[in-house]
Scaffold this active site. Structure first.
Site: not given
Ligand code: 5GP
Ligand code: MN
Ligand code: MN
Length: 482
Positions: A207, A210, A380, A382, A386, A405, A407
């Protein structure tokens, strides 16, 4: 496994029904990703097997589908969508995910990159102070159980009534930030107790809040509708229903396990326990999920307020300069009308780590975006780009209006922790001009850019498959992590 996979076109592969599968399993990926998926398939990392398992569930429509960000999850793969007939079908915990209604809000600002020049550190520090994050963190909002019930019934609307954010935010939230079928009485006391001080907290790990800059526009018409310009500053925030949502999942697993046995549903994996949608158990779990979803809506609404507060404190940016572009979730289950075999049909759609991505014309969309289709928010990492994409008509036909949703993970959290020392990651990102503030070192290692697939490629695959279209690319400037 690979021998069983049929290529439909360069960006779509299918496993025809075999064994107990009722429908095909369909993957929006390319050759390279398919190779990676089959090579990775092991006991604990096997998204393909999970997708095939989903295809065996009663009442499933068309196909069990996965987007290009597919990776293994609890029972269902992450990056998946499965729609069920409301009479024959089932509802499951694994199809929603434990972080019920986890989602992303994008805030657009009237600032441009130059407005932040030299003030990045100060803004990052203020965000770190103002936005509670980290495992078990508590927020400024302390609620009693009666008030929690209002969170569960009224979602983001309740947060606005308490002075967090504005009415105009609500227009740009999926479902306007409140699901009407929520029933707090079927959510355990344990779940509510765990949430009393957690509304308005970011959580940990994946979470984030950004600060990003728009560094590419692909579609001028949609960008105009979304209010996006080159060089503009936007903010993405990603969080869900915190402890409460997780507790609902935990509470309902044994409940659905019983239902699975009672109704004689055969599941190939215990993680897939479920209940008929049209049963007292199914209906009860659904109402509990809706309550959990409203908690996530309220949480993101309070966080949006805190983001505005941080921008005011650090830069004297007034809150009117920060508007909600859109908020969309990626761990949901909802009734929606879709076309199946030429007929319009009400379905229960599980989106597990996938985003609703409705195309142009859908009545669910706010008027401002209805012509161009829904904004699809894709994080995407950090350290990489994105994206803001838009839903398409083809996506409506092929994936029940669903897209990727993120990467998607390439490495498990455990493997990433070993591979990426936190200090080194922070230093390397700083060299690229990205400031990271995190409450825990583990989040940095587990979420290191290298732990994820190449977001540019994953987005490219989904666009070439026609499911979504690019609107804008965003580059990170400041990332606040749990
Ligand atoms: P999830 O909800 O499945 O945990 O994460 C969703 C997506 O958030 C991941 O597939 C990844 O691409 C993205 N994500 C994870 N950490 C970051 C971050 O720090 N910054 C951004 N822009 N995207 C992130
Ligand atoms: Mn979550
Ligand atoms: Mn999530």
């Amino acid at each position: 496994v690979k021998a069983l996979v049929r290529k439909i076109h360069d960006y779509l592969f299918e496993i025809p029904p075999q064994g107990r599968m009722r429908v095909p399993a369909r993957l929006f990926i390319d050759e390279r990703a398919l190779r990676e998926l089959t090579e990775q398939s092991s006991q604990e990392w096997n998204a393909l097997e999970q997708l095939k398992n989903v295809a065996t569930l009663p009442g499933i429509q068309k196909a069990a589908m996965a987007m290009a960000d597919i990776h293994p999850g609890y029972g269902f793969p992450i990056g998946g969508v499965a729609a069920f007939d409301p009479k024959e079908g089932v509802i499951s915990v694994a199809g929603v995910g434990f972080d019920i209604n986890c989602g992303v809000r994008c805030l657009r600002t009237t600032l441009f990159r130059k407005d932040l020049e030299g003030k990045e550190e100060q803004l990052a520090d203020t965000m770190y102070q103002v936005i509670p994050a980290g495992l078990g963190s508590t927020g400024e909002l302390k609620l009693n159980t009666k008030e929690i019930d209002r969170v569960l019934r009224e979602g983001a609307h309740y947060a606005v009534s308490l002075g967090y954010g504005r009415e105009d935010d609500l227009t740009y939230i999926e479902e306007t930030g409140r699901l009407p079928d929520a029933d707090p009485s079927v959510v355990s006391n344990t779940a509510k107790q765990r949430q009393l001080a957690q509304v308005g907290t970011l959580g940990s790990g994946n979470h984030y809040v950004e600060v990003q800059v728009v560094d590419q526009i692909y579609d001028a018409e949609a960008a105009e509708a979304y209010g996006l310009e080159l060089g503009q500053i936007v903010i993405m925030l990603h969080t869900g229903s915190r402890a409460l949502g997780h507790q609902i999942g935990t509470d309902y697993l044994p409940f659905l396990d019983k239902a699975t046995k009672k109704y004689g549903i055969e599941v190939p994996d215990r993680e897939l326990v479920c209940a008929p949608i049209d049963s007292p158990e199914g209906r009860q779990y659904y109402r509990a999920v809706m309550a959990g979803a409203n908690c996530a809506f309220a949480n993101r609404q309070v966080l949006a307020h805190l983001v505005r507060e941080a921008f005011w404190k650090a830069l004297r940016v007034p809150d009117t300069a920060i508007e909600t572009l859109y908020e969309v979730a990626h761990n949901t289950v909802k009734f929606e009308v879709h076309e199946v075999d030429g007929e319009r049909k009400r379905l229960l759609v599980h989106r597990k780590g996938s985003t609703r991505a409705f195309g142009p014309g859908r009545p669910e969309l706010p008027e401002r975006y209805r012509q161009v289709g829904q904004p699809v928010l894709v994080g995407g990492t950090m350290g990489t780009a994105s994206y803001i994409l838009r839903g398409t008509e083809q996506g409506m036909r092929e994936t029940f209006g669903t897209a990727l949703h993120g990467a998607g993970r390439a490495k498990s959290r455990r493997a990433a922790k070993k591979a990426y020392p936190a200090d080194e990651i922070v230093r390397r990102l700083r060299e690229q001009g990205i400031i990271v503030r995190a409450h825990g070192k583990a989040s940095i290692s587990e979420e290191a850019p290298g732990a994820y697939k190449d977001v540019d490629h994953v987005v490219d695959v989904m666009c070439k498959a026609g499911i979504v279209a690019r609107v804008a690319r965003l580059r990170p400037i400041i990332c606040l992590k749990g």
